[in-house]
Write an enzyme that holds these catalytic residues in place. Sequence first.
Site, PDB file in Angstrom:
ATOM      1  CG  ASP A  87      -9.322 -25.382   4.989  1.00 17.44           C
ATOM      2  OD1 ASP A  87      -8.958 -24.015   4.883  1.00 17.44           O
ATOM      3  OD2 ASP A  87     -10.369 -25.370   5.061  1.00 17.44           O
ATOM      4  CG  ASP A 145      -2.672 -30.404   8.727  1.00 18.20           C
ATOM      5  OD1 ASP A 145      -3.917 -30.004   8.847  1.00 18.20           O
ATOM      6  OD2 ASP A 145      -1.824 -29.439   7.586  1.00 18.20           O
ATOM      7  CD  GLN A 180       1.967 -28.924   8.276  1.00 18.05           C
ATOM      8  OE1 GLN A 180       2.643 -28.056   8.042  1.00 18.05           O
ATOM      9  NE2 GLN A 180       0.843 -28.373   8.300  1.00 18.05           N
ATOM     10  CG  ASP A 226      -4.861 -21.126  -0.087  1.00 17.47           C
ATOM     11  OD1 ASP A 226      -4.732 -21.729  -0.117  1.00 17.47           O
ATOM     12  OD2 ASP A 226      -6.009 -20.223   0.452  1.00 17.47           O
ATOM     13  CB  CYS A 231      -5.637  -3.264 -14.489  1.00 17.38           C
ATOM     14  SG  CYS A 231      -6.413  -4.598 -14.189  1.00 17.38           S
ATOM     15  CB  CYS A 288      -9.573  -5.624 -14.522  1.00 12.11           C
ATOM     16  SG  CYS A 288     -10.261  -3.820 -13.100  1.00 12.11           S
ATOM     17  CB  CYS A 305      -8.453  -0.758 -14.550  1.00 12.79           C
ATOM     18  SG  CYS A 305      -7.595  -1.322 -12.754  1.00 12.79           S
ATOM     19  CG  HIS A 350      -8.009  -3.435  -9.337  1.00  6.18           C
ATOM     20  ND1 HIS A 350      -6.957  -2.980 -10.900  1.00  6.18           N
ATOM     21  CD2 HIS A 350      -6.971  -3.353  -8.121  1.00  6.18           C
ATOM     22  CE1 HIS A 350      -5.946  -3.455 -10.524  1.00  6.18           C
ATOM     23  NE2 HIS A 350      -5.884  -3.738  -9.679  1.00  6.18           N
TER      24      HIS A 350
END
Length: 371
Positions: free
Chosen positions: A94, A148, A190, A267, A305, A307, A310, A336
């Site tokens: 950013d 900005d 903006q 994000d 899940c 993962c 889990c 997770h």
Amino acid sequence: MPAIDFKVIKQDGTTAARLGSLTTPHGTIATPIFMPVGTQATVKAMTPEELREVGAQIILANTYHLYIRPGHELVGRLGGLHEFMHWPGPILTDSGGFQVFSLGELRKITEDGVRFQSHLDGSYHFISPENAMAIQEALGGDIIMCFDECPPYPSEYAYVEKSLGLTTRWARRCKESHARTDQALFGIVQGGMHRELRERSAAELMEIGFDGYALGGLSVGEEKELMYEVMGYCAPVLPVDQPRYVMGIGAPEDLIEGIHAGFDMFDCVMPTRNARNGMLFTSFGRVNIKGAAYAEDRSPLDPECGCYVCKNYSRAYLRHLYRSGEILASRLNTWHNLHYYLNLMTQAREAIGAGRFGEFRKEFYAKRFSL
Ligand SMILES: CNc1nc2cc(C(=O)NN)ccc2[nH]1
Ligand SMILES: [Zn+2]
């Protein structure tokens, strides 16, 4: 040769959601995509290999923080962010606009740029559009953002109108000073919560011409309905064949609504920051893992899940780790939550591919509060 190439692969059958492919110098990303936030050149508690394993394709780094520490020139001298943090995939940086404006009283805005004090030692600094470009060029991200002004919320109409004019003039200066052709430059729309100002900001940026367009100035304290309304009328005015990115968004439902509106990139610090605070996302809603109810709960955090966390640990163990202040609590909880966010994006892409994102969105809401 533009730094990135974006293609809409498939438009959903009944909504504005679209499946896209974004090719960058460090690899191709399937969109819609969620970008884990790696503020100080690390997604906290995760190694790059673990990030890959949970499905991360592109990560975000914060220009303001890396400019302050360790310094963008140092990162540049050490080969840039990819080398420095051992992340081979795409990186978006950013511009620092939002962070610098979040410093509140510690900053002064002029036409030329922003003078601010470091949050670390109070030392004085100045960032102009030109050096926001130089900093991001040294950091070496694949996608960089215009510098900005993100107006506070709420702000007077006249202030927001004046601010978007500054953002446009700064965007023009960013484009004029951006030198690296292997970095894509995105403009940031903006205009607060005012439709005519948002449309003016978008039109002015498209007139200048960027590689993609971001919606800034959201998730700054406004009600969700207002955020969704702004996303709803901004997406259609942005170029259909270029990436559309909503900055700082958001909770899982915000991603679903952003995709529904036609956005491609998101994000947010929520999955990683909440993880470290024991707030975990599941397909059935949120779990506050420190709750006494989980003290002897041998079941996985989220049975749906699949993962690593889990599959191998109980809620009781995750609660114990958290209450004991163990480092592993941050690691497993982050693992997770990121898997949940990134898997939600995978499921959304599959639904769009099958032309059924509308149904997917309904199913998402139907099971959310069944905890
Ligand atoms: C968490 N909320 C949130 N709002 C954001 C706005 C911006 C922005 O306008 N950048 N120019 C960036 C990150 C944000 N994160
Ligand atoms: Zn899991």
